[in-house]
Design a protein around this motif. Structure first.
Motif: not given
Length: 91
Positions: A65-88
């Protein structure tokens, strides 16, 4: 005495079903694989109203998650929230 990685001299970790592994070397390997994959898709921004929670993740998932978030230029916690939201939202 804790075991050290032969490649980078970092502390080794041990999972129940896996031999000892180096988290830094594993993260580097994942990052190299991610460079080969294209990251695509639209990330929806969540509403600002949130509630703090505690969530246990595997060290491997957190490193990815941290690696992917770094590539996207955003905090990893934000990325995790977005992934969870999208899945739900698909349910």
């Amino acid at each position: 005495m804790k075991k050290k990685c032969k490649k980078c001299d970092a502390e080794l970790y041990q999972a129940e079903d896996v031999k000892s592994f180096c988290l830094l070397c594993l993260a580097k390997e994942i990052e190299e694989r991610d460079q080969e994959d294209e990251v695509s898709g639209t990330w929806r921004i969540l509403e600002p109203k949130t509630k703090p929670v505690t969530l246990r993740l595997s060290e491997l998932d957190l490193a990815r998650a941290k690696t992917r978030a770094r590539k996207l230029g955003k905090p990893y916690q934000t990325l995790l929230k977005e992934v969870i939201h999208q899945a739900l939202s698909r349910s």
